[in-house]
Design an enzyme around this catalytic site. Structure first.
Site, PDB file in Angstrom:
ATOM      1  CB  ILE A   1      -0.681   0.097   1.244  1.00 23.24           C
ATOM      2  CG1 ILE A   1      -1.876  -1.185   1.466  1.00 23.24           C
ATOM      3  CG2 ILE A   1      -1.935   1.194   1.302  1.00 23.24           C
ATOM      4  CD1 ILE A   1      -2.535  -1.415   2.627  1.00 23.24           C
ATOM      5  N   PRO A   2       1.202   1.237  -1.101  1.00 19.17           N
ATOM      6  CG  PRO A   2       2.278   1.593  -3.494  1.00 19.17           C
ATOM      7  CD  PRO A   2       1.273   0.696  -2.504  1.00 19.17           C
ATOM      8  CG  HIS A   3       0.774   5.392   2.752  1.00 18.94           C
ATOM      9  ND1 HIS A   3       1.060   4.314   2.064  1.00 18.94           N
ATOM     10  CD2 HIS A   3       1.445   6.430   3.312  1.00 18.94           C
ATOM     11  CE1 HIS A   3       1.538   4.198   3.320  1.00 18.94           C
ATOM     12  NE2 HIS A   3       2.450   5.296   4.327  1.00 18.94           N
ATOM     13  CB  CYS A   4       3.063   9.516  -0.633  1.00 26.18           C
ATOM     14  SG  CYS A   4       2.347  10.142  -2.109  1.00 26.18           S
TER      15      CYS A   4
END
Length: 155
Positions: A70-73
């Site tokens: 769950i890549p997030h930024c």
């Protein structure tokens, strides 16, 4: 109490549900996510999205195990949460906590100041991805439409 306006159904648009994409690495997957977000929301800077995703990964992999990441930024000048669902043709090394290759990604791009919404969405995603049957159904989708429908179906 959860903010009912922010659900996976509300942040994922059909054109950002991408099925069986052939990508060779974690870096390429993050680049691809940035490209897709920029195509869907041209006001968001592709390079900035990529750099922010990479910076977040440096703090610790967003690979949560079982082939899922769950890549997030957070992103400056972003006024809404953007979700991107990608299934990969083949798993890629992602430094996941269980060292398994990742083939199922759900990326979240959130406004710089969003905090509770961001955490609420991460918890919704973690809950969905905890269901092995659900993950297998996502992996069995063969086109973007069925992938989108599978992800946004409320069970």
């Amino acid at each position: 109490m959860t903010d009912s306006s922010l659900t996976i159904q509300n942040i994922l648009v059909p054109e950002l549900a991408l099925c069986r994409v052939a990508l060779s690495s974690k870096k390429r997957a993050l680049e691809y996510i940035a490209e897709q977000v920029h195509q869907s929301a041209p006001e968001l800077n592709e390079t900035q999205i990529f750099n922010n995703l990479v910076a977040r990964e440096r703090l610790g992999s967003t690979g949560i195990g079982q082939g899922i990441a769950i890549p997030h930024c957070r992103l400056e000048d972003c006024d809404k949460v953007v979700g991107v669902l990608v299934t990969l043709e083949e798993g890629v090394a992602f430094d996941a906590i269980d060292n398994q290759p990742v083939d199922l990604l759900f990326a979240l791009i959130v406004p710089k100041e969003a905090t509770s919404e961001h955490l609420e969405l991460l918890s919704q995603l973690a809950e969905k991805f905890n269901d092995h049957r659900f993950c297998n159904e996502l992996r069995q989708c063969t086109d973007n439409t069925s992938l989108y429908n599978q992800m946004t179906e409320t069970s």
